[in-house]
Design a protein around this motif. Structure first.
Motif, PDB file in Angstrom:
ATOM      1  N   PRO A 138      -0.345  -3.240   1.571  1.00 26.42           N
ATOM      2  CA  PRO A 138       0.505  -2.206   0.977  1.00 26.42           C
ATOM      3  C   PRO A 138       1.994  -2.480   1.178  1.00 26.42           C
ATOM      4  O   PRO A 138       2.814  -2.121   0.323  1.00 26.42           O
ATOM      5  CB  PRO A 138       0.059  -0.915   1.680  1.00 26.42           C
ATOM      6  N   VAL A 139       2.345  -3.123   2.285  1.00 26.63           N
ATOM      7  CA  VAL A 139       3.755  -3.454   2.507  1.00 26.63           C
ATOM      8  C   VAL A 139       4.229  -4.472   1.472  1.00 26.63           C
ATOM      9  O   VAL A 139       5.296  -4.320   0.862  1.00 26.63           O
ATOM     10  CB  VAL A 139       3.974  -4.000   3.928  1.00 26.63           C
TER      11      VAL A 139
ATOM     12  N   HIS B 193      -0.421  -8.689  -8.961  1.00 28.64           N
ATOM     13  CA  HIS B 193      -1.726  -9.129  -9.441  1.00 28.64           C
ATOM     14  C   HIS B 193      -2.838  -8.675  -8.508  1.00 28.64           C
ATOM     15  O   HIS B 193      -3.976  -8.470  -8.933  1.00 28.64           O
ATOM     16  CB  HIS B 193      -1.749 -10.664  -9.562  1.00 28.64           C
ATOM     17  N   LEU B 194      -2.500  -8.534  -7.219  1.00 33.44           N
ATOM     18  CA  LEU B 194      -3.467  -7.981  -6.275  1.00 33.44           C
ATOM     19  C   LEU B 194      -3.874  -6.571  -6.691  1.00 33.44           C
ATOM     20  O   LEU B 194      -5.044  -6.202  -6.629  1.00 33.44           O
ATOM     21  CB  LEU B 194      -2.870  -7.924  -4.870  1.00 33.44           C
TER      22      LEU B 194
ATOM     23  N   CYS C  54       6.534   2.953  -2.969  1.00 33.82           N
ATOM     24  CA  CYS C  54       5.482   3.430  -2.075  1.00 33.82           C
ATOM     25  C   CYS C  54       4.175   2.745  -2.460  1.00 33.82           C
ATOM     26  O   CYS C  54       3.897   2.553  -3.646  1.00 33.82           O
ATOM     27  CB  CYS C  54       5.345   4.950  -2.188  1.00 33.82           C
ATOM     28  N   ALA C  55       3.409   2.352  -1.471  1.00 31.51           N
ATOM     29  CA  ALA C  55       2.082   1.796  -1.724  1.00 31.51           C
ATOM     30  C   ALA C  55       1.118   2.367  -0.695  1.00 31.51           C
ATOM     31  O   ALA C  55       1.462   2.511   0.481  1.00 31.51           O
ATOM     32  CB  ALA C  55       2.104   0.269  -1.648  1.00 31.51           C
TER      33      ALA C  55
ATOM     34  N   MET D 241      -7.827  -2.262  -3.636  1.00 28.39           N
ATOM     35  CA  MET D 241      -6.510  -2.869  -3.555  1.00 28.39           C
ATOM     36  C   MET D 241      -5.463  -1.776  -3.343  1.00 28.39           C
ATOM     37  O   MET D 241      -5.729  -0.598  -3.619  1.00 28.39           O
ATOM     38  CB  MET D 241      -6.195  -3.639  -4.845  1.00 28.39           C
ATOM     39  N   PRO D 242      -4.261  -2.115  -2.861  1.00 27.72           N
ATOM     40  CA  PRO D 242      -3.215  -1.103  -2.670  1.00 27.72           C
ATOM     41  C   PRO D 242      -2.875  -0.394  -3.987  1.00 27.72           C
ATOM     42  O   PRO D 242      -2.926  -0.993  -5.062  1.00 27.72           O
ATOM     43  CB  PRO D 242      -2.021  -1.911  -2.159  1.00 27.72           C
ATOM     44  N   LEU D 243      -2.506   0.868  -3.875  1.00 25.39           N
ATOM     45  CA  LEU D 243      -2.174   1.685  -5.043  1.00 25.39           C
ATOM     46  C   LEU D 243      -0.691   2.041  -5.017  1.00 25.39           C
ATOM     47  O   LEU D 243      -0.150   2.386  -3.962  1.00 25.39           O
ATOM     48  CB  LEU D 243      -3.002   2.971  -5.054  1.00 25.39           C
ATOM     49  N   ARG D 244      -0.041   1.954  -6.178  1.00 25.20           N
ATOM     50  CA  ARG D 244       1.361   2.356  -6.314  1.00 25.20           C
ATOM     51  C   ARG D 244       1.443   3.654  -7.120  1.00 25.20           C
ATOM     52  O   ARG D 244       1.159   3.654  -8.324  1.00 25.20           O
ATOM     53  CB  ARG D 244       2.153   1.265  -7.033  1.00 25.20           C
TER      54      ARG D 244
END
Length: 292
Positions: free
Chosen positions: A129-130, A154-155, A211-212, A219-222
């Motif tokens: 997320p960072v 892409h992640l 923010c993630a 996968m991380p979300l924005r």
């Protein structure tokens, strides 16, 4: 490297450079690259993976440090979590250092690497997320000396990162020279796997907040709309402070965006409601700390 699993790996190659590692993978396509091995060797020992060979990356010095490059930090994929957690690195990229320090007990931080965290792409990977909030790029080395860059976004799209015989060599991170915060919640006291994590990065040059949210999805979300909304409320030329009500609203906005109601669902299950509260609290606290 040791393992109790039978027939785990038939050969181990220890290249001294990134080019040698790519060449080894080209010559033996069934081989698996290994750096810290915190995830890979656990999978081998549990019988979930039987690699025909291993290409060890621990002797490649060029990917074990970092350098400055055109307003960016070029981070070697072989950087360990312990190294990223040190004060000199924390002064450079505070949120990534905080994520590295939270990655687990000392034995995990001493072995686990930035590149391994990215390629394994486990939902609970603390650095992911960072990197998403920082909008980093991955520098990928391939056969014939080819180099290509892939946005870490892409992640978030779940795209395949690596082709045959390719390796993540470096991570290019913009140096924003602005506050950034990483927080996570775990199911137990002390370092452990995240049940939810949040990275918040201020970008004064673009007058924006990034923010993630990690660990709650593959996968991380924005939450892009929440980012734009809260960025419009901040006085970027003044104190940059926000009222507690605005911080709380941002937390709720992020949680609702990342954990939406399911169609036809009258009342979300208690576990979902709890996770929303956790994400909202993390987002609220992370933004408050960044602004203060």
């Amino acid at each position: 490297m040791t393992t109790h699993a039978p027939h785990a790996a038939q050969s181990v190659t220890l290249p001294a450079s990134l080019d040698e590692a790519v060449a080894a993978l080209t010559a033996m396509p069934a081989a698996v690259p290994v750096a810290g091995g915190t995830d890979l060797m656990a999978a081998v020992n549990k019988g979930r993976l039987r690699p025909a060979g291993l290409v060890g990356l621990g002797r490649i010095n060029e990917i074990r440090g970092w350098q400055y490059q055109d307003g960016h930090a070029l981070l070697g994929a072989g950087l360990t979590h312990s190294r990223m957690g040190r004060p000199d690195f924390a002064a450079l990229i505070p949120a990534l250092a905080a994520a590295a320090r939270a990655a687990g007990p000392p034995q995990i931080r001493n072995a686990g690497t930035l590149g391994g965290n990215i390629v394994t792409a486990a939902p609970t990977g603390d650095t992911l997320p960072v990197l998403a909030a920082l909008e980093a790029d991955l520098v990928i080395a391939g056969p014939g000396g080819t180099i290509r860059e892939v946005p870490v976004s892409h992640l978030l799209a779940g795209r395949e990162l690596l082709g045959p015989a390719e390796l993540v060599g470096f991570v290019r991170v913009p140096l924003l020279h602005a506050p950034q915060v990483f927080l996570k919640a775990t199911g137990r006291t002390g370092p452990g796997r995240a049940t939810a994590s949040v990275a918040v990065v201020l970008d004064p040059a673009r007058r924006g907040v990034r923010c993630a949210v990690g660990a709650i999805a593959p996968m991380p979300l924005r939450p892009l709309e929440a980012e734009r909304w809260i960025g419009s409320l901040i006085d970027w030329d003044g104190e940059r402070g926000l009222a507690p009500e605005a911080l709380a609203a941002f937390g709720e906005y992020v949680a609702a965006a990342c954990i939406p109601d399911q169609e036809g669902e009258e009342q979300p299950p208690p576990a979902v409601l709890h996770l929303r509260r956790v994400v909202a609290a993390l987002a609220r606290r992370a933004l408050g700390r960044a602004l203060s």
